[in-house]
Design a protein around this motif. Structure first.
Motif, mmCIF file in Angstrom:
data_model
loop_
_atom_site.group_PDB
_atom_site.id
_atom_site.type_symbol
_atom_site.label_atom_id
_atom_site.label_comp_id
_atom_site.label_asym_id
_atom_site.label_seq_id
_atom_site.Cartn_x
_atom_site.Cartn_y
_atom_site.Cartn_z
ATOM 1 N N ALA A 50 14.094 -1.068 9.168
ATOM 2 C CA ALA A 50 13.890 -0.366 7.902
ATOM 3 C C ALA A 50 13.114 -1.267 6.951
ATOM 4 C CB ALA A 50 15.231 0.037 7.305
ATOM 5 N N ALA A 51 12.170 -0.680 6.235
ATOM 6 C CA ALA A 51 11.323 -1.462 5.336
ATOM 7 C C ALA A 51 12.150 -2.086 4.228
ATOM 8 C CB ALA A 51 10.242 -0.573 4.749
ATOM 9 N N PRO A 52 12.008 -3.389 3.993
ATOM 10 C CA PRO A 52 12.738 -4.029 2.900
ATOM 11 C C PRO A 52 12.162 -3.651 1.545
ATOM 12 C CG PRO A 52 11.264 -5.601 3.947
ATOM 13 C CD PRO A 52 11.200 -4.342 4.766
ATOM 14 N N ALA A 53 12.865 -4.048 0.502
ATOM 15 C CA ALA A 53 12.456 -3.672 -0.856
ATOM 16 C C ALA A 53 11.067 -4.194 -1.195
ATOM 17 C CB ALA A 53 13.485 -4.195 -1.864
ATOM 18 N N ASN A 54 10.727 -5.386 -0.737
ATOM 19 C CA ASN A 54 9.414 -5.955 -1.058
ATOM 20 C C ASN A 54 8.277 -5.111 -0.482
ATOM 21 O OD1 ASN A 54 10.692 -7.999 -2.368
ATOM 22 N ND2 ASN A 54 10.038 -9.646 -1.003
ATOM 23 N N VAL A 55 8.459 -4.626 0.737
ATOM 24 C CA VAL A 55 7.409 -3.806 1.357
ATOM 25 C C VAL A 55 7.329 -2.446 0.669
ATOM 26 C CG1 VAL A 55 6.681 -2.680 3.488
ATOM 27 C CG2 VAL A 55 7.611 -4.997 3.555
ATOM 28 N N ARG A 56 8.477 -1.864 0.353
ATOM 29 C CA ARG A 56 8.469 -0.570 -0.337
ATOM 30 C C ARG A 56 7.821 -0.697 -1.712
ATOM 31 N NH1 ARG A 56 13.904 -0.618 1.325
ATOM 32 N NH2 ARG A 56 14.572 -0.751 -0.858
ATOM 33 N N THR A 57 8.114 -1.776 -2.407
ATOM 34 C CA THR A 57 7.521 -1.989 -3.727
ATOM 35 C C THR A 57 6.017 -2.224 -3.625
ATOM 36 O OG1 THR A 57 9.603 -2.955 -4.517
ATOM 37 C CG2 THR A 57 7.630 -3.384 -5.820
ATOM 38 N N ALA A 58 5.615 -3.008 -2.622
ATOM 39 C CA ALA A 58 4.179 -3.249 -2.426
ATOM 40 C C ALA A 58 3.447 -1.946 -2.154
ATOM 41 C CB ALA A 58 3.970 -4.233 -1.282
ATOM 42 N N SER A 59 4.026 -1.091 -1.317
ATOM 43 C CA SER A 59 3.405 0.208 -1.040
ATOM 44 C C SER A 59 3.286 1.038 -2.312
ATOM 45 C CB SER A 59 4.237 0.956 0.009
ATOM 46 O OG SER A 59 3.678 2.221 0.282
ATOM 47 N N ALA A 60 4.334 1.043 -3.126
ATOM 48 C CA ALA A 60 4.289 1.794 -4.386
ATOM 49 C C ALA A 60 3.239 1.220 -5.338
ATOM 50 C CB ALA A 60 5.666 1.784 -5.041
ATOM 51 N N TRP A 62 0.452 -0.173 -4.513
ATOM 52 C CA TRP A 62 -0.877 0.264 -4.072
ATOM 53 C C TRP A 62 -1.161 1.677 -4.556
ATOM 54 C CZ3 TRP A 62 -4.337 -3.041 -3.179
ATOM 55 C CH2 TRP A 62 -4.066 -4.232 -2.509
ATOM 56 N N PHE A 63 -0.128 2.515 -4.578
ATOM 57 C CA PHE A 63 -0.313 3.860 -5.121
ATOM 58 C C PHE A 63 -0.639 3.786 -6.618
ATOM 59 C CE2 PHE A 63 1.724 5.229 -1.227
ATOM 60 C CZ PHE A 63 1.145 6.460 -0.989
ATOM 61 N N ILE A 64 0.029 2.885 -7.324
ATOM 62 C CA ILE A 64 -0.256 2.709 -8.752
ATOM 63 C C ILE A 64 -1.694 2.230 -8.950
ATOM 64 C CG2 ILE A 64 0.319 1.327 -10.796
ATOM 65 C CD1 ILE A 64 3.236 1.387 -9.862
ATOM 66 N N ALA A 65 -2.123 1.293 -8.105
ATOM 67 C CA ALA A 65 -3.492 0.787 -8.207
ATOM 68 C C ALA A 65 -4.503 1.907 -7.976
ATOM 69 C CB ALA A 65 -3.705 -0.341 -7.198
ATOM 70 N N VAL A 66 -4.232 2.755 -7.000
ATOM 71 C CA VAL A 66 -5.124 3.884 -6.745
ATOM 72 C C VAL A 66 -5.143 4.831 -7.939
ATOM 73 C CG1 VAL A 66 -5.463 5.954 -5.329
ATOM 74 C CG2 VAL A 66 -4.923 3.763 -4.243
ATOM 75 N N GLY A 67 -3.968 5.110 -8.492
ATOM 76 C CA GLY A 67 -3.911 5.975 -9.671
ATOM 77 C C GLY A 67 -4.694 5.410 -10.838
ATOM 78 N N PHE A 102 -10.296 5.580 -2.126
ATOM 79 C CA PHE A 102 -8.942 5.895 -2.604
ATOM 80 C C PHE A 102 -8.102 6.513 -1.479
ATOM 81 C CE2 PHE A 102 -10.899 6.508 -7.072
ATOM 82 C CZ PHE A 102 -10.802 5.153 -7.313
ATOM 83 N N ALA A 103 -8.703 7.415 -0.712
ATOM 84 C CA ALA A 103 -7.976 8.051 0.390
ATOM 85 C C ALA A 103 -7.589 7.022 1.451
ATOM 86 C CB ALA A 103 -8.818 9.159 1.002
ATOM 87 N N LEU A 104 -8.504 6.111 1.756
ATOM 88 C CA LEU A 104 -8.219 5.067 2.730
ATOM 89 C C LEU A 104 -7.105 4.142 2.237
ATOM 90 C CD1 LEU A 104 -8.959 3.664 5.387
ATOM 91 C CD2 LEU A 104 -10.682 2.349 4.116
ATOM 92 N N ALA A 105 -7.137 3.820 0.946
ATOM 93 C CA ALA A 105 -6.095 2.955 0.387
ATOM 94 C C ALA A 105 -4.727 3.626 0.478
ATOM 95 C CB ALA A 105 -6.428 2.616 -1.067
ATOM 96 N N ILE A 106 -4.662 4.913 0.195
ATOM 97 C CA ILE A 106 -3.386 5.637 0.288
ATOM 98 C C ILE A 106 -2.884 5.647 1.731
ATOM 99 C CG2 ILE A 106 -2.328 7.922 0.111
ATOM 100 C CD1 ILE A 106 -4.079 8.398 -2.354
ATOM 101 N N PHE A 107 -3.797 5.914 2.678
ATOM 102 C CA PHE A 107 -3.415 5.924 4.085
ATOM 103 C C PHE A 107 -2.859 4.565 4.507
ATOM 104 C CE2 PHE A 107 -4.749 4.975 8.480
ATOM 105 C CZ PHE A 107 -3.958 5.900 9.157
ATOM 106 N N MET A 108 -3.525 3.501 4.112
ATOM 107 C CA MET A 108 -3.074 2.161 4.501
ATOM 108 C C MET A 108 -1.768 1.794 3.812
ATOM 109 S SD MET A 108 -6.564 -0.122 4.911
ATOM 110 C CE MET A 108 -7.107 0.117 3.215
#
Length: 200
Positions: A50-60, A62-67, A102-108
């Motif tokens: 299961a993804a740890p908090a650091n990975v989940r936060t990093a993913s979030a 990246w979504f903020i950066a895209v926004g 932006f789409a590629l960043a979201i996918f990654m």
């Protein structure tokens, strides 16, 4: 005709059980529960990776950066169209490229949360390094030309201030995401997912 009498067993003869052949016990479930075992193993493996908090936060982040990037692009296009320095058709190519990025960043970012190390490397190189350079090179050049931040704030209008605030959020999200992706907990997570995919 003499009457036939049933032959009576001798008291000394051994007793023969009613069922000479013992019944073979058949278990209620003759087929092993392979599907249930596989499901339990999959659940255990999923919980172990299961993804740890650091990975989940990093993913979030990246979504903020895209926004933030989408918001900045919208402000830039609005400004160009407002002063007549560009047309929407002339900006179509640039906007298409940005939309693809932006789409590629979201996918990654989604694949990052799933433990794909290639997504972590790609996000670091493409957006963490080159993306950051594209965000800071113009402000750094502007400062090197002798301009003052105080004067900039005094002369800036609402749209410029909104763009600057978004750019700060954008840059902070990118740098924070890169740092979190390579924390010790994140490294252990990506290693565990890699081992699980190889069946180790």
């Amino acid at each position: 005709m003499p009457a036939r009498h049933a032959t009576q067993p001798s008291p000394d003869s051994p007793a023969v059980p009613a069922t000479a052949v013992p019944a073979t016990a058949v278990p209620a479930t003759a087929v092993p529960a392979t599907a249930a075992s596989a499901t339990a193993a999959s659940a255990t493996a999923a919980s172990a990776t299961a993804a740890p908090a650091n990975v989940r936060t990093a993913s979030a982040l990246w979504f903020i950066a895209v926004g933030a990037g989408v918001f900045e692009a919208a402000l830039a296009v609005t400004g160009l169209l407002a002063d007549g320095s560009a047309s929407l058709s002339g900006l179509a190519g640039s906007l298409g490229i940005r939309a693809g990025i932006f789409a590629l960043a979201i996918f990654m970012a989604v694949r990052l949360r799933q433990g794909r190390n290639w997504a972590r490397v790609a996000l670091t190189l493409l957006l963490g390094v080159f993306g950051t350079l594209s965000l800071v090179i113009e402000p750094v050049r502007w400062l090197l030309e002798g301009n003052s931040i105080g004067q900039f704030l005094a002369d800036a209008d609402v749209m410029t201030l909104a763009f600057t605030a978004s750019r700060i959020v954008h840059l902070t999200a990118v740098l924070s995401a890169v740092a979190l992706m390579f924390s010790s907990a994140s490294n252990a997570y990506f290693r565990s997912v890699s081992r699980a995919s190889r069946g180790i």
